[in-house]
Design an enzyme around this catalytic site. Sequence first.
Site, PDB file in Angstrom:
ATOM      1  N   GLN A 183       0.825  -1.202   0.000  1.00 41.52           N
ATOM      2  CA  GLN A 183       0.000   0.000   0.000  1.00 41.52           C
ATOM      3  C   GLN A 183       0.865   1.261   0.000  1.00 41.52           C
ATOM      4  O   GLN A 183       0.356   2.358  -0.198  1.00 41.52           O
ATOM      5  CB  GLN A 183      -0.940   0.013   1.222  1.00 41.52           C
ATOM      6  CG  GLN A 183      -2.081  -0.986   1.105  1.00 41.52           C
ATOM      7  CD  GLN A 183      -3.061  -0.940   2.265  1.00 41.52           C
ATOM      8  OE1 GLN A 183      -3.287  -1.940   2.910  1.00 41.52           O
ATOM      9  NE2 GLN A 183      -3.663   0.212   2.531  1.00 41.52           N
ATOM     10  N   ARG A 222      -9.660  -0.071   7.129  1.00 44.29           N
ATOM     11  CA  ARG A 222     -10.603   0.823   6.450  1.00 44.29           C
ATOM     12  C   ARG A 222     -10.949   2.042   7.311  1.00 44.29           C
ATOM     13  O   ARG A 222     -12.114   2.412   7.469  1.00 44.29           O
ATOM     14  CB  ARG A 222     -11.874   0.102   6.040  1.00 44.29           C
ATOM     15  CG  ARG A 222     -12.514   0.854   4.874  1.00 44.29           C
ATOM     16  CD  ARG A 222     -13.619   0.107   4.204  1.00 44.29           C
ATOM     17  NE  ARG A 222     -14.068   0.908   3.066  1.00 44.29           N
ATOM     18  CZ  ARG A 222     -14.429   0.409   1.904  1.00 44.29           C
ATOM     19  NH1 ARG A 222     -14.377  -0.882   1.686  1.00 44.29           N
ATOM     20  NH2 ARG A 222     -14.838   1.188   0.943  1.00 44.29           N
ATOM     21  N   CYS A 223      -9.902   2.644   7.872  1.00 46.65           N
ATOM     22  CA  CYS A 223     -10.143   3.873   8.619  1.00 46.65           C
ATOM     23  C   CYS A 223      -8.826   4.598   8.727  1.00 46.65           C
ATOM     24  O   CYS A 223      -7.781   4.040   8.456  1.00 46.65           O
ATOM     25  CB  CYS A 223     -10.678   3.574  10.020  1.00 46.65           C
ATOM     26  SG  CYS A 223      -9.535   2.669  11.060  1.00 46.65           S
ATOM     27  N   GLU A 259     -13.236   5.622   3.829  1.00 47.24           N
ATOM     28  CA  GLU A 259     -13.275   4.970   5.127  1.00 47.24           C
ATOM     29  C   GLU A 259     -14.408   5.441   6.016  1.00 47.24           C
ATOM     30  O   GLU A 259     -14.766   4.776   6.981  1.00 47.24           O
ATOM     31  CB  GLU A 259     -11.917   5.183   5.801  1.00 47.24           C
ATOM     32  CG  GLU A 259     -10.829   4.567   4.908  1.00 47.24           C
ATOM     33  CD  GLU A 259      -9.432   4.904   5.329  1.00 47.24           C
ATOM     34  OE1 GLU A 259      -9.249   5.967   5.933  1.00 47.24           O
ATOM     35  OE2 GLU A 259      -8.538   4.113   5.051  1.00 47.24           O
TER      36      GLU A 259
END
Lengths: 808, 284
Positions: free
Chosen positions: A239, A386-387, A762
Amino acid sequence: MKDEITREDRVDALGGMGCKRKRVEDARFTQGKGKYVDDIKLPGMLFGDFVRSPYAHARIKSIDTSAALAVDGVVAVLTADDLRPLGLHWMPTLAGDKQMVLADGKVLFQGQEVAYVVARDRYIAADAVELVEVEYEDLPVLVDPFEALKSDVVLREDLVAEDGSLPDGAHGPRKHPNHIFTWEVGEKEATAQVIDSAEIVAEESMYYHRTHPCPLETCGCVASMDKVNGKLTLWGTFQAPHAIRTIVSLISGIEEHNIRVISPDIGGGFGNKVGAYAGYVCSVVASIVTGVSVKWIEDRMENLMTTAFARDYWMKGRISATPEGKITGLWCEVTADHGGFDACADPTKFPAGFMNICTGSYDIPTAYLAVDGVYTNKAPGGVSYRCSFRVTEAVYFIERMIEVLAIELNMDAAELRRINFIRKDQFPYQSALGWEYDSGDYHTAWDKALKAVDYDGLRAEQAQRVEEFKAGKTRKLMGVGLSFFTEIVGAGPVKNCDILGLGMFDSCEIRIHPTGSAIARLGTISQGQGHATTFAQILASEIGLPADSITIEEGDTDTAPYGLGTYGSRSTPVAGAATAMAGRKIRAKAQMIAAYLLEVHDDDVEFDVDRFAVKGAPEKFKTMKEIAFAAYNQAIPGIEPGLEAVSYYDPPNMTYPFGAYVCVMDIDVDTGVTDIRRFYALDDCGTRINPMIIEGQVHGGLTEALAVALGQEIAYDDMGNVKTGTLMDFFLPTAWEVPNYETDYTVTPSPHHPIGAKGVGESPHVGGVPCFSNAVNDAFRAFGLRHTNMPHDHWRIWKTANDLGLHG
Amino acid sequence: MIPAAFEYHRPKDMEGVLSVLAEHGDDARVLAGGHSLIPMMKLRMADVPHLIDLQDVGGLGGIDVADGTIRLGAMVTQAEIIAHEGLAKAAPILREASLQIADPQVRYMGTIGGNVANGDPGNDMPGLMQCLDATFTLVGADGERQIAAREFYQAAYMTAREDDEVLTGVSFTVPSGGYAYEKQKRKIGDYATAAAAVQITRDGETCSGAAIAMTNLSDTPIFSDAAGAALTGTQVTDSDIDAAVKAMLSDIDPTEDNRGPIEFKRHASAVILRRAIARAWSRA
């Protein structure tokens, strides 16, 4: 046929910001034509596979690799002893700790990497893994962080000095051998005083369970050392490819220009692919040693058991208010279970991420936060699933505390939120725990949401349902879940955000081709977010060339400008800003070229959609396409040929997207089965680049929120065995389990972002988890429930009902 | 998740299957749809040096409804069961149960034979076959024999099938009366937290016979004779259902797992059975 092309037509032709442009990636993704790391096949490529510890805590007495090495096709078996001379048996973590690459004398979690088998194919490697004989001496296991802080069992002997003293950790003093750090924010004494003297105080303890991002594609890499030119190429599920390049250089000693890191198509990341893993290091070493390329791909169980988990926060809260419901103070204490090594992926100065956003969307004058990080015998990680960094934990905490306070006040929870929201006129808002919220209009969003779902009607229906339940006419209760969240994304300003010393700016480089098409490269990397679609839309609007004529490329460190990658919703706030800024540099030069071509002064032309026109004489213009060509074929005095630009964007602040969610849920108290009847999600992510992609992101984030709230967990037994190591037990919702989502929006642009965009990927996860959880809790409020922990799977809901005496 | 090396056999007839089984004994296993066996092999929990694929073996397919009897070849898939109109008419409980097994992709591969023969307590078909009082046909070196589904299961993955035998089909009398297959599961693709198969016949207002079997609540499917008996001759009132549930509860022996503790499973199984009985009775 129309004879005139209108300005509107020209805007439409660009496919710029605000339009529902179809995702250009989907042609390959929906046809199975993506190219992922496991699709890479190189001549003579070898395969690596790990021998992993079956124990959660054990000393390693011996490792015998002879039987494995005797297998035809096995090339090497690496252990810590092989890596030690290279100094690679341990590696630095993103959190300032270090982590064993291969077990160095002991193991600290089940599944830990013990030896790395390199073989001609993955089948031989898997067989040879079985033949490596490891003698373990099991040690007492600590899976409870509170126990760990009291225990005589030392997990990390390497962090205790010979005289028994405890050297400081990366984040200051440690108070126990199994303690990692204490992080404090806010006014401790003042907050205690406010709460202790308040008329109304609500207290609650909650556990935000350990879970896992579980991307569909697991982690993996291919390392290829070219001994002729000394160059290492590393393909992988990264990522943050540039950060990986720098880390590989720092730990291997290979000069950074000799390392090329490539992230090909990535099948979801959600934070799981931010960190550096033993598999990467071992593959690189194996390729250097063997001189051929080496592939390593995790299987699903390895992914769930060993690569970065998320959450695992034990939170204790106190919140005080006036009898009218105005909040006066908030206290939050966290015990954070980090597993065997501290491998959290947070900006360096934030060992608990942005947990200090836990005052939420409310004007809370006084607050205090303390987080203790603890070692246990669990897998390391602690990534932002996802945040943004620990924001789901923070938002869950405050949104549960609000509900508990509403119970304490005997007040409607929607009204309690309304009277405590930060008002529109208070922005930019300075929070008690140190953040400057950029913009917001919470009351408008809240009113719109409540109206859309007929909130009063829902409450009336719920009250009636309770009566029917009490009268024995139904066995189903109804929960109305509310959440109002404020995210903090777009890390971040270099002055306070770095990872391993790398400032968290991001970048974009644009080259306009002579015929008026372009390529733009960014320091981010899409894992399914649709960057190739949306960044082209930003550029189309900024530089007046059609999005369809702009290629977006990411993920190759040899070609892309340096950036910190994609996670924490930072791509649009940071790289999106860099894209706009680079586009503006292109436009500035294009303006000069246009003025030259139109034979007027620079200031006498103005940009209009896809062209520069003479002010007051719109019929005199040069299109961006014409200007692009001129940049390459005209000798313009004082202007270099070509049309290129690069921008490195250091954001002045974070962005603060927000949203209002409502969930309506029916609960069968006898089986614990939940049925989500309705889910309404209003998101305000500032300027909207592509409404269709936003909607997709909201659907995906809500689905992962549903998963976490209703069943998804990494559970351990007392011996540190992972109980949820397959997708049979680890809940990954399918279309069947997912309700219909209603999406809505308001638009409050970020005042400091070049295009006003805040990021959205997110938000739905951050806001969704407490919304689902609040629905479950709310269903039982009429029967005296204050709080019950997630995950709300069938048996836990059943137990809640049972404990409340609802089973007769 | 890579299985240990194995020899792959793909015989064309049952004779070929039996000869591989005779040669390798319990080192050999037959493969039907593979949804139980292959994951076990990949996890290296099942060591199968010789895998015998039944795909090319003739005579193992076919759904036959005739003369009051239903016969299903071992290789009949769940998708075929769902699609077969004659079967749905004759024994609708099969479609109702099959639709609750996993997802369409799995059902295209998963077979009735594999589902019942593997002895996995999580599988739905064994309990259903016990409810229907089905007979399994086994073929071995000594020829063919029949065994009742209610006698077949001994423990988890342990059945009355000998190592050198192959289960070739199931058969049962066309059921009459009302039916229900009720299953609680955490998600699509999951095994049951609790499942109940119920067939009830009705004579006027009276229950003239009931067969009840439970799934994933012991290390084998549980045919609860007592639960059925508790309903027979009654008018299936609430208290009769209570009696049946009570009888069932004394027959099952659930264990704790990620689906929940024993206490919850016992509660859920009672709820599921109540619902199954109510639905079956309403259809009787």
